[in-house]
Write an enzyme that holds these catalytic residues in place. Structure first.
Site, PDB file in Angstrom:
ATOM      1  N   LYS A  47       0.836  -1.207   0.000  1.00 41.74           N
ATOM      2  CA  LYS A  47       0.000   0.000   0.000  1.00 41.74           C
ATOM      3  C   LYS A  47       0.872   1.259   0.000  1.00 41.74           C
ATOM      4  O   LYS A  47       0.606   2.222  -0.720  1.00 41.74           O
ATOM      5  CB  LYS A  47      -0.929  -0.004   1.223  1.00 41.74           C
ATOM      6  CG  LYS A  47      -2.026  -1.064   1.137  1.00 41.74           C
ATOM      7  CD  LYS A  47      -2.811  -1.208   2.443  1.00 41.74           C
ATOM      8  CE  LYS A  47      -3.803  -2.365   2.357  1.00 41.74           C
ATOM      9  NZ  LYS A  47      -4.551  -2.603   3.596  1.00 41.74           N
ATOM     10  N   GLN A  99      -4.032  -1.050   9.807  1.00 42.81           N
ATOM     11  CA  GLN A  99      -4.090  -2.404   9.250  1.00 42.81           C
ATOM     12  C   GLN A  99      -4.648  -3.377  10.282  1.00 42.81           C
ATOM     13  O   GLN A  99      -4.254  -3.370  11.446  1.00 42.81           O
ATOM     14  CB  GLN A  99      -2.686  -2.838   8.789  1.00 42.81           C
ATOM     15  CG  GLN A  99      -2.637  -4.177   8.080  1.00 42.81           C
ATOM     16  CD  GLN A  99      -3.348  -4.169   6.723  1.00 42.81           C
ATOM     17  OE1 GLN A  99      -3.490  -3.133   6.095  1.00 42.81           O
ATOM     18  NE2 GLN A  99      -3.795  -5.328   6.287  1.00 42.81           N
ATOM     19  N   ASP A 120     -10.298   3.498   4.860  1.00 40.17           N
ATOM     20  CA  ASP A 120     -10.804   2.140   4.670  1.00 40.17           C
ATOM     21  C   ASP A 120     -12.329   2.061   4.697  1.00 40.17           C
ATOM     22  O   ASP A 120     -12.898   1.004   4.402  1.00 40.17           O
ATOM     23  CB  ASP A 120     -10.299   1.250   5.818  1.00 40.17           C
ATOM     24  CG  ASP A 120      -9.047   0.486   5.438  1.00 40.17           C
ATOM     25  OD1 ASP A 120      -8.969   0.040   4.286  1.00 40.17           O
ATOM     26  OD2 ASP A 120      -8.177   0.311   6.306  1.00 40.17           O
TER      27      ASP A 120
HETATM   28  N1  GUN Z   1      -6.874  -6.443   6.788  1.00 38.18           N
HETATM   29  C1  GUN Z   1      -7.336  -7.220   5.783  1.00 38.18           C
HETATM   30  N2  GUN Z   1      -7.865  -6.439   4.804  1.00 38.18           N
HETATM   31  C2  GUN Z   1      -7.718  -5.164   5.206  1.00 38.18           C
HETATM   32  C3  GUN Z   1      -8.062  -3.917   4.621  1.00 38.18           C
HETATM   33  O1  GUN Z   1      -8.634  -3.800   3.525  1.00 38.18           O
HETATM   34  N3  GUN Z   1      -7.743  -2.822   5.346  1.00 38.18           N
HETATM   35  C4  GUN Z   1      -7.133  -2.899   6.550  1.00 38.18           C
HETATM   36  N4  GUN Z   1      -6.877  -1.778   7.197  1.00 38.18           N
HETATM   37  N5  GUN Z   1      -6.816  -4.038   7.122  1.00 38.18           N
HETATM   38  C5  GUN Z   1      -7.093  -5.174   6.450  1.00 38.18           C
END
Ligand code: GUN
Length: 285
Positions: A53, A97, A120
């Site tokens: 990311k 995350q 998110d």
């Molecule tokens: N853990 C698994 N998928 C995601 C996601 O799309 N965003 C975040 N922040 N954590 C995750």
């Protein structure tokens, strides 16, 4: 029938090019979109995702601030960091995350992110707006799946969509997105889960089957309707490498289109996250 492969990597690259153009346009107005990423602990998969990311932000011209915290970090310290990021005008988006270590209350942390910086779309405010049909930002994976279907020419309106998995990250928000009245949605959505009786009875009725289970090859060929579209959200690390939730080789002989793992939904999540950051930055103008 052998299914065509839906190339998530190529479609994500298109979106990332669009995001890059949007970032350049914002720069002309003196705004550089910025994302703060918060990674707690040493889960290897989370490290890979967050690194990807951060790199993608750089390639799109989005600033990123990396906050890596020890697994033992007190919840209060994490909340204080989020508060500082909430107050920092250069930070347009915040991403924490998941999963978080057990001693940290996940919902308390997600609640602490300012809804207008919630890259998110995990804050209850954004979850609620999504359900109501007017999202500020939609969670990246569900939004990526919808975009993947639209851009690969799959008709969604009026179709029977069956989602297997009811997580807050994928199943629930995706159901909310695809059931809305409007373009790229208007489907009849069924959400199956561990309490579902006769899972195969449901999946065999799906025109679009979305596997978000978290178990390798859980969707087998007899569970799939001839000619359906299968979207595989699974990322299971096994002795055979990274495999999806669908038994790809067998299911592709039944479906008309299928996403591969890797190279399907995963790259779309990254692309839509970047698009969310741009949306949040633009909303500050
Ligand atoms: N853990 C698994 N998928 C995601 C996601 O799309 N965003 C975040 N922040 N954590 C995750």
């Amino acid at each position: 029938m052998t299914a065509r492969t839906i190339d998530g990597k190529a479609i994500a690259a298109e979106i990332r090019a669009e995001v890059k153009r949007d970032v350049a346009a914002l720069a002309e107005q003196g705004i550089t979109p910025g994302l703060a990423t918060v990674l707690v602990g040493d889960d290897p998969a989370s490290h890979v995702y967050v690194r990807t990311k951060r790199k993608a932000c750089g390639e799109a011209g989005i600033r990123s601030w990396d906050h890596d915290l020890e697994a033992s970090v007190p919840e209060q310290e994490l909340l204080e960091l989020i508060e500082r990021l909430n107050s920092d005008d250069e930070v347009h988006g915040i991403l924490v995350q998941l999963p978080l270590p057990e001693h940290v209350r996940e919902q308390t942390v997600l609640d602490a992110v300012r809804p207008h910086k919630d890259a998110d779309g995990f804050h209850p405010y954004n979850f609620g707006r999504l359900l109501a049909g007017s999202p500020l930002v939609a969670s990246a994976t569900p939004a990526g799946i919808q975009e993947l279907l639209i851009r690969s020419g799959v008709e969604i309106a009026g179709k029977d969509v069956v989602i297997v998995g009811r997580s807050n990250i994928v199943g629930k928000p995706l159901a909310a997105l695809l059931m809305q009245k409007g373009a790229g949605a208007n489907a009849t959505v069924t959400v199956c889960h561990t309490g579902t009786e006769d899972l195969a009875g449901h999946t065999r009725r799906a025109d679009i089957l979305i596997a978000a289970i978290g178990r390798a090859k859980a969707i087998t060929a007899p569970m799939v309707k001839e000619g359906s579209v299968v979207i595989d959200v699974g990322m299971n690390r096994t002795e055979d490498g990274l495999v999806g939730d669908a038994d790809y080789d067998a299911v592709k002989e039944v479906a008309s289109a299928i996403t591969p793992v890797p190279g399907g939904v995963g790259p779309m999540t990254i692309a839509m996250l970047l698009a969310n950051v741009v949306k949040l930055a633009r909303s500050t103008i």
